[in-house]
Design a protein around this motif. Structure first.
Motif, PDB file in Angstrom:
ATOM      1  N   THR A 106       0.827  -1.221   0.000  1.00 30.89           N
ATOM      2  CA  THR A 106       0.000   0.000   0.000  1.00 30.89           C
ATOM      3  C   THR A 106       0.854   1.261   0.000  1.00 30.89           C
ATOM      4  OG1 THR A 106      -0.169  -0.297   2.401  1.00 30.89           O
ATOM      5  CG2 THR A 106      -2.057  -0.978   1.070  1.00 30.89           C
ATOM      6  N   LEU A 107       2.095   1.156   0.492  1.00 32.01           N
ATOM      7  CA  LEU A 107       2.996   2.312   0.468  1.00 32.01           C
ATOM      8  C   LEU A 107       3.322   2.735  -0.964  1.00 32.01           C
ATOM      9  CD1 LEU A 107       5.486   1.135   3.266  1.00 32.01           C
ATOM     10  CD2 LEU A 107       3.637   2.807   3.483  1.00 32.01           C
ATOM     11  N   LYS A 108       3.132   1.825  -1.916  1.00 30.21           N
ATOM     12  CA  LYS A 108       3.421   2.105  -3.328  1.00 30.21           C
ATOM     13  C   LYS A 108       2.148   2.313  -4.141  1.00 30.21           C
ATOM     14  CE  LYS A 108       7.744   1.762  -2.578  1.00 30.21           C
ATOM     15  NZ  LYS A 108       8.557   3.003  -2.601  1.00 30.21           N
ATOM     16  N   GLU A 109       1.040   2.548  -3.441  1.00 25.65           N
ATOM     17  CA  GLU A 109      -0.255   2.662  -4.118  1.00 25.65           C
ATOM     18  C   GLU A 109      -0.268   3.781  -5.147  1.00 25.65           C
ATOM     19  OE1 GLU A 109      -4.924   2.285  -2.759  1.00 25.65           O
ATOM     20  OE2 GLU A 109      -3.396   2.886  -1.316  1.00 25.65           O
ATOM     21  N   GLN A 110       0.475   4.859  -4.886  1.00 22.55           N
ATOM     22  CA  GLN A 110       0.517   6.000  -5.799  1.00 22.55           C
ATOM     23  C   GLN A 110       1.877   6.141  -6.480  1.00 22.55           C
ATOM     24  OE1 GLN A 110      -2.245   7.625  -6.521  1.00 22.55           O
ATOM     25  NE2 GLN A 110      -3.333   6.320  -5.027  1.00 22.55           N
ATOM     26  N   GLU A 111       2.668   5.062  -6.495  1.00 23.01           N
ATOM     27  CA  GLU A 111       3.989   5.137  -7.125  1.00 23.01           C
ATOM     28  C   GLU A 111       3.816   5.262  -8.633  1.00 23.01           C
ATOM     29  OE1 GLU A 111       7.768   5.751  -7.094  1.00 23.01           O
ATOM     30  OE2 GLU A 111       6.924   5.035  -5.189  1.00 23.01           O
ATOM     31  N   SER A 112       4.261   6.394  -9.176  1.00 24.29           N
ATOM     32  CA  SER A 112       3.987   6.712 -10.587  1.00 24.29           C
ATOM     33  C   SER A 112       4.590   5.692 -11.543  1.00 24.29           C
ATOM     34  CB  SER A 112       4.493   8.114 -10.918  1.00 24.29           C
ATOM     35  OG  SER A 112       5.886   8.215 -10.657  1.00 24.29           O
ATOM     36  N   ALA A 113       5.768   5.154 -11.219  1.00 29.73           N
ATOM     37  CA  ALA A 113       6.417   4.203 -12.118  1.00 29.73           C
ATOM     38  C   ALA A 113       5.590   2.923 -12.259  1.00 29.73           C
ATOM     39  CB  ALA A 113       7.821   3.871 -11.606  1.00 29.73           C
ATOM     40  N   ILE A 114       5.045   2.416 -11.134  1.00 26.47           N
ATOM     41  CA  ILE A 114       4.244   1.192 -11.194  1.00 26.47           C
ATOM     42  C   ILE A 114       2.907   1.467 -11.872  1.00 26.47           C
ATOM     43  CG2 ILE A 114       3.241  -0.691  -9.861  1.00 26.47           C
ATOM     44  CD1 ILE A 114       5.232  -0.164  -7.664  1.00 26.47           C
ATOM     45  N   LEU A 115       2.297   2.601 -11.561  1.00 26.46           N
ATOM     46  CA  LEU A 115       1.018   2.945 -12.196  1.00 26.46           C
ATOM     47  C   LEU A 115       1.180   3.075 -13.709  1.00 26.46           C
ATOM     48  CD1 LEU A 115      -0.294   5.597  -9.633  1.00 26.46           C
ATOM     49  CD2 LEU A 115      -1.130   3.258  -9.943  1.00 26.46           C
ATOM     50  N   ALA A 116       2.297   3.687 -14.143  1.00 27.17           N
ATOM     51  CA  ALA A 116       2.542   3.847 -15.580  1.00 27.17           C
ATOM     52  C   ALA A 116       2.737   2.494 -16.247  1.00 27.17           C
ATOM     53  CB  ALA A 116       3.762   4.733 -15.798  1.00 27.17           C
ATOM     54  N   LEU A 117       3.474   1.584 -15.578  1.00 23.93           N
ATOM     55  CA  LEU A 117       3.714   0.264 -16.149  1.00 23.93           C
ATOM     56  C   LEU A 117       2.405  -0.520 -16.266  1.00 23.93           C
ATOM     57  CD1 LEU A 117       5.953  -1.676 -17.110  1.00 23.93           C
ATOM     58  CD2 LEU A 117       6.046  -2.578 -14.777  1.00 23.93           C
ATOM     59  N   ALA A 118       1.564  -0.444 -15.235  1.00 23.58           N
ATOM     60  CA  ALA A 118       0.277  -1.135 -15.281  1.00 23.58           C
ATOM     61  C   ALA A 118      -0.586  -0.622 -16.423  1.00 23.58           C
ATOM     62  CB  ALA A 118      -0.446  -0.972 -13.947  1.00 23.58           C
ATOM     63  N   GLU A 119      -0.562   0.696 -16.640  1.00 21.53           N
ATOM     64  CA  GLU A 119      -1.367   1.278 -17.715  1.00 21.53           C
ATOM     65  C   GLU A 119      -0.826   0.880 -19.085  1.00 21.53           C
ATOM     66  OE1 GLU A 119      -2.993   5.653 -19.208  1.00 21.53           O
ATOM     67  OE2 GLU A 119      -1.673   5.501 -17.466  1.00 21.53           O
ATOM     68  N   GLN A 120       0.496   0.920 -19.254  1.00 20.04           N
ATOM     69  CA  GLN A 120       1.097   0.576 -20.551  1.00 20.04           C
ATOM     70  C   GLN A 120       0.854  -0.892 -20.901  1.00 20.04           C
ATOM     71  OE1 GLN A 120       5.251   1.699 -20.466  1.00 20.04           O
ATOM     72  NE2 GLN A 120       4.785   3.785 -19.829  1.00 20.04           N
ATOM     73  N   TRP A 121       0.918  -1.761 -19.907  1.00 20.20           N
ATOM     74  CA  TRP A 121       0.764  -3.192 -20.168  1.00 20.20           C
ATOM     75  C   TRP A 121      -0.687  -3.641 -20.091  1.00 20.20           C
ATOM     76  CZ3 TRP A 121       5.385  -5.948 -17.262  1.00 20.20           C
ATOM     77  CH2 TRP A 121       6.575  -5.626 -17.913  1.00 20.20           C
ATOM     78  N   GLY A 122      -1.561  -2.786 -19.603  1.00 19.58           N
ATOM     79  CA  GLY A 122      -2.978  -3.122 -19.538  1.00 19.58           C
ATOM     80  C   GLY A 122      -3.307  -4.223 -18.550  1.00 19.58           C
ATOM     81  N   VAL A 123      -2.637  -4.201 -17.383  1.00 15.54           N
ATOM     82  CA  VAL A 123      -2.907  -5.201 -16.347  1.00 15.54           C
ATOM     83  C   VAL A 123      -3.277  -4.480 -15.054  1.00 15.54           C
ATOM     84  CG1 VAL A 123      -1.429  -6.986 -17.317  1.00 15.54           C
ATOM     85  CG2 VAL A 123      -0.456  -5.330 -15.742  1.00 15.54           C
TER      86      VAL A 123
END
Length: 652
Positions: free
Chosen positions: A312-329
């Protein structure tokens, strides 16, 4: 230009095969030490068990081409390099402890040994590891369990090629040269969502029935293009007399709601979860590059990812959010408490200091997948840690079944001999284990590979909450307690929490009895509870001290022996002193009493005497105190009560 290292070929050795290079490097050539042939590909971890010196040498020989391998020798031979010795009397515990730690177990010896030793550990064909029997000479490799989903048939072929022996494959689809649907799923590292349908669909394949295939064309072409009765769905209406009960395979396709009338097998390619840990402000490009390189090394496509996971500490981590959006997962997060309740391969105290959990990437991958780690955490670029977990077969069944259940069991003293068969079976069949950490230590070898919910002292409420949450998500949870679960343990708290929180109302709770400390201690002392007894706890943590004093006064006035649980801690001894005073006043200082410390465990010891002699300083929270009644009789270090038969029937 010909020198010492030249090889001169004369004739059509190369030209006859219409290729420009030696077949030694051809993609379909395999000699056992190359993992290229599809029907021999096995990338899992293996444990080899040898029962003779010759068998141990054969295990060392044929295991060389495998990656994650451990060899055990169960015979009384001399030490061999790379072979771990295990005493025959310790073998059953070793096998149980690592049953779910390895993807395959290879028994080098008689087939009967493998059958007898593994039979008590079998749970489900969708989750059991592969089991192989290998003759001492390596002449025959026999897959006994999980030939398709577990890769047993493929591993047998590969090891037979190394040993020069024969893989004895008995699966009907394999012997007929067909690819079973579960075998195809295993080769593609896909997840079978309803394993119960495998038998029906493979039987239809063998019978030559028409089967509609809904899924990627390349998958169909790879496995069933030569099966005239397996037909791509888009041509099904033209080439076959399709009926409502025509069997069908849905690979990355959503089956219709048919009410269970049509035989349907559902397979999903997205069968992995990527767990991610990273420093705050990690560069998105660095994370993406690290993740791509990591997946490439593991031979996994990003289309095979079901989700990304972290804390949950990484809930707003931009790098992970961007990767999830790019990969569609999807991106899933879990609290530090949830993450720290999971048993993981590589815990880290440094991570705990920063996040409150000993693992982020591994634990989050396990929780999001519902399965187990396939690739432990890997540090990438200094800022990123990645781990990969596989989703278990049968995910759709769990989702559709709704809430699971919580079975509360008693471990007795924790000694294996005091665990009831019913409780042992519950632990074998559950998908998740919950308990106080010290109690789980008693059963670690039984529960390897299962999801874990464990908390320390004072963690009863979070532990029960996590267990109910897990059950609400479809898990079958086993809550373990010492003694009996309904006596000063977790059963009552679980019922209370379910009653107070309507959200938990769908969860079914079942209680299986255990041997409580009073029974264990009484048997150590003789038969002091023969005519009934009173059981009291002296802990005032949850019950007011005034109520405990009142109970002591009332029970001291009866003829019943009284058993005292939780008699004293390091800082709490006043209630035990008061109890002894109350009973001396009511029953006299010569009244018989006893204590048993560490009841039912190897360190057990006992004391028998009178209230005037009672050694107060010996008592701690591991002690059970028994205060005898007027019928209590002493015979040496034995206490008992007459049952009354002699007086009634004149028995002498």
């Amino acid at each position: 230009g010909i020198g010492r290292q030249a090889l001169i070929l004369v004739g059509d050795a190369i030209g006859a095969h219409d290729c420009g290079q030696s077949l030694l490097y051809h993609g379909q050539f395999s000699h056992g030490y190359r993992n290229e042939k599809e029907d021999e590909r096995f990338n899992g971890s293996c444990a080899f068990y040898a029962f003779t010196a010759k068998g141990a040498r054969k295990a060392a020989e044929i295991s060389q081409s495998l990656g994650k391998t451990v060899i055990y020798s169960v015979c009384r031979n001399e030490e061999e390099e790379g072979v771990n010795r295990v005493k025959p009397e310790d073998f059953d515990q070793l096998l149980a402890r690592q049953w779910n730690q390895f993807d395959a177990h290879v028994f080098v010896g008689a087939t009967g040994i493998a059958i007898r030793k593994t039979a008590p550990l079998l749970r489900d064909k969708a989750t059991d590891p592969a089991v192989l029997s290998c003759s001492e000479s390596g002449s025959h490799l026999i897959p006994l369990l999980s030939g398709h989903l577990g890769g047993g048939n493929r591993l047998a072929r590969r090891l037979a090629r190394i040993s020069g022996g024969e893989a004895v494959i008995t699966t009907a689809t394999d012997t007929r040269g067909m690819t079973a649907f579960d075998e195809a799923a295993a080769r593609e590292k896909a997840c079978v969502l309803n394993p119960d349908a495998i038998k029906t669909l493979n039987a239809a394949l063998l019978a030559g029935d028409t089967i509609l295939f809904h899924g990627p064309q390349e998958i169909y072409e790879r496995y069933w293009k030569d099966c005239p009765k397996v037909i791509p769905a888009e041509t099904g209406g033209k080439d076959t007399t399709e009926t409502p009960d025509t069997p069908a395979v849905y690979w990355d396709a959503v089956p219709p709601e048919t009410g269970g009338e049509t035989p349907v097998l559902s397979i999903r390619s997205a069968s992995f979860v990527l767990g991610i840990g990273c420093k705050k402000g990690t560069d998105p490009d660095l994370l993406k590059q690290s993740a791509e390189e990591f997946l490439h090394r593991e031979g996994i496509s990003r289309t095979q990812l079901k989700a990304l996971a972290s804390c949950t500490l990484k809930e707003q981590e931009s790098a992970i959010l961007a990767l999830a959006e790019q990969w569609g997962v999807p991106f899933q997060v879990f609290t530090p408490a949830q993450l720290d309740s999971v048993e993981i391969p590589t815990p880290s105290d440094a991570v705990f200091e920063k996040t409150g959990t000993h693992s982020v990437s591994e634990a989050s991958a396990i929780l999001a997948s519902g399965g187990k780690i396939s690739t432990p955490k890997t540090v990438c670029g200094g800022n990123v840690t990645l781990a990969l977990a596989t989703c278990p077969h049968g995910s759709r069944n769990k989702a559709r079944q709704g809430a699971g259940n919580v079975i509360v069991i008693g471990l007795g003293s924790g000694s294996p001999g005091q665990l009831t068969p019913e409780a042992a079976a519950a632990m074998e069949q559950c998908t998740c284990i919950a308990g106080y950490t010290k109690y789980l230590d008693f059963i670690r070898e039984r529960i390897h590979g299962k999801k874990m919910i464990q908390t320390g002292m004072m963690g009863e409420v979070p532990r029960c909450t996590a267990a109910l949450e897990a059950a609400l998500n479809g898990e079958n949870v086993c809550m373990v307690c010492s003694g009996d679960p309904g006596i000063l343990a977790m059963a009552g708290l679980l019922y209370e929490m379910r009653k107070e929180n309507e959200r938990f109302s769908p969860v079914r709770i079942e209680v299986l009895p255990g041997i409580t400390a009073a029974s264990i201690s009484a048997s150590a002392l003789g038969a002091p509870l023969q005519n009934g007894f009173c059981l009291l706890s002296l802990s005032d943590l949850l019950v007011p001290a005034e109520e405990i004093r009142a109970n002591l006064e009332q029970s001291a006035g009866t003829a019943l022996p009284v058993v005292l649980y939780n008699p004293a801690g390091r800082k709490r001894r006043h209630l035990l002193e008061e109890a002894l005073r109350i009973f001396r006043n009511q029953r006299g200082g010569k009244n018989l009493c006893a204590y048993v410390k560490h009841a039912g465990r190897p360190a057990q010891r006992k004391w028998v005497g009178t209230l005037d002699e009672f050694p107060l300083e010996d008592v701690d929270m591991s002690t059970l105190v028994l205060l005898g009644g007027p019928r209590t009789i002493r015979d040496g270090d034995v206490l008992f009560e007459r049952r009354g038969y002699a007086d009634k029937y004149g028995i002498s």
